[in-house]
Enzyme design. Structure first.
Site, mmCIF file in Angstrom:
data_model
loop_
_atom_site.group_PDB
_atom_site.id
_atom_site.type_symbol
_atom_site.label_atom_id
_atom_site.label_comp_id
_atom_site.label_asym_id
_atom_site.label_seq_id
_atom_site.Cartn_x
_atom_site.Cartn_y
_atom_site.Cartn_z
ATOM 1 N N ASP A 1 -8.216 -2.021 5.561
ATOM 2 C CA ASP A 1 -8.121 -0.930 6.535
ATOM 3 C C ASP A 1 -7.841 0.431 5.894
ATOM 4 O OD1 ASP A 1 -5.643 -1.968 5.693
ATOM 5 O OD2 ASP A 1 -4.619 -1.023 7.374
ATOM 6 N N ARG B 1 -14.110 -7.282 -0.864
ATOM 7 C CA ARG B 1 -13.396 -7.154 0.420
ATOM 8 C C ARG B 1 -12.838 -5.727 0.553
ATOM 9 N NH1 ARG B 1 -7.872 -5.625 1.811
ATOM 10 N NH2 ARG B 1 -7.319 -6.624 3.764
ATOM 11 N N THR C 1 0.841 -1.172 0.000
ATOM 12 C CA THR C 1 0.000 0.000 0.000
ATOM 13 C C THR C 1 0.890 1.242 0.000
ATOM 14 O OG1 THR C 1 -1.607 -1.243 1.203
ATOM 15 C CG2 THR C 1 -1.566 1.111 1.677
HETATM 16 N N1 ASP Z 1 -3.477 -2.731 4.359
HETATM 17 C C1 ASP Z 1 -3.754 -3.167 3.013
HETATM 18 C C2 ASP Z 1 -5.013 -3.982 3.025
HETATM 19 O O1 ASP Z 1 -5.149 -4.861 3.841
HETATM 20 C C3 ASP Z 1 -2.658 -3.945 2.377
HETATM 21 C C4 ASP Z 1 -1.250 -3.437 2.567
HETATM 22 O O2 ASP Z 1 -1.007 -2.533 3.334
HETATM 23 O O3 ASP Z 1 -0.337 -3.989 1.931
HETATM 24 O O4 ASP Z 1 -5.851 -3.792 2.184
#
Ligand code: ASP
Length: 303
Positions: free
Chosen positions: A201, A198, A170
């Site tokens: 966060d 889905r 992310t």
């Molecule tokens: N936090 C992100 C999610 O679960 C994924 C990530 O940070 O790599 O959608």
């Protein structure tokens, strides 16, 4: 005469105000074994550029909210991170992107989830905040707003699966501007092969991001379900506000007492109201960079 004096005083005042920025490109199993040196160099260079650009804008007097949006958009456009152009695919083989932005000045928030029609969900999130009475808009509703507001269409059909390791992550940004405003922004493709619909966060205030003037601005990355369950970003802010611990302690305690006991892994970036920046992660690596109020630049990937 009086007028020139006021301008002079204003310029001197703004020159003395602290400002700072930090960005991340995700945390995960990123090690020197799975990331060749030429990629390390390329990513570090890119992160440095994004930070320097954001820092220069803050120095010119731009607002923290604008700057975090610009920084995240640059990371979405890179195509190397799991956000924007580089977003991973869900189990049905198409991208569904999430993003959120928060202004610490008045606690306004804008967020979108499961969008696939624009490569800049962070800009869509900001427009949701500014042009609608809502906080979070999902799926086809958000996609039709992206078309209505003529946002750049989604370019890439997902990152090649063989490259997902280095695309791991992310993206996010936090900033303090010269007027004492804090802002945070986070954008993601979610986790690879996630179920359709889905939501992680990253677009959720308190989990993937949080900003409050005088307290902190935070952007998180990692296994989203755990960050939602531990409400991690808000937990850090609450510790600062109620217990008045230091920022590094608040982050460490939130990890130790809330995220780790349930098995969560990931990282956070944070900026304090006085322009200190902090990075913390419990994974082998996190793409990260920042420049604090003293002008100290930090770029890193591994522990
Ligand atoms: N936090 C992100 C999610 O679960 C994924 C990530 O940070 O790599 O959608």
């Amino acid at each position: 005469m009086l007028y020139t004096r006021w301008i002079f005083l204003w310029i001197t005042w703004t020159m003395a105000q602290p400002f700072a920025i930090a960005v991340h490109g995700g945390a995960g199993h990123i090690t020197p074994h799975n990331l060749p040196p030429e990629k390390v160099q390329k990513i570090e260079q890119y992160l440095r550029e994004v930070v320097e650009e954001g820092y220069a804008l803050l120095n010119q007097g731009r607002m923290a909210l604008e700057v975090v949006e610009i920084a995240v958009r640059r990371l979405e456009d890179a195509g190397w991170f799991n956000a924007g152009r580089g977003a991973v695919l869900n189990e049905d083989g198409f991208p569904e992107l999430d993003a959120g932005i928060m202004d610490g000045k008045d606690k306004r928030v804008g967020a979108v989830a499961a969008v696939s029609q624009t490569q800049n969900p962070i800009t869509l999130a900001r427009l949701v905040m500014e042009r609608t009475p809502h906080v979070l808009i999902v799926g086809t509703g958000a996609d039709s707003l992206a078309r209505l507001w003529r946002l750049p269409p989604f370019q890439n059909q997902g990152y090649p699966q063989s490259e997902t390791l280095w695309a791991s992550g992310t993206v996010g940004a936090v900033a303090l501007d010269k007027y004492g405003n804090l802002a945070a922004a986070t954008s993601t493709g979610g986790i690879p092969r996630k179920k359709r619909g889905r939501v992680g966060d990253s677009p959720l205030v308190g989990a993937g991001l949080y900003a409050e003037n005088g307290v902190v601005a935070i952007s998180t990355t990692g296994h989203g379900e755990y960050f939602i369950r531990s409400v991690l970003a808000y937990d850090i802010a609450a510790r600062l506000r109620y217990i008045r611990t230091s920022l590094p302690e608040a982050i460490q305690e939130a990890f130790q007492q809330r995220l780790e006991p349930i098995g969560g892994t990931g990282g956070v970036i944070a900026v304090s109201p006085t322009g200190e920046i902090f990075f913390h992660f419990n994974t082998p690596g996190m793409y990260r960079a920042g420049k604090d109020a003293k002008g100290t630049l930090m770029v890193g990937i591994f522990r």
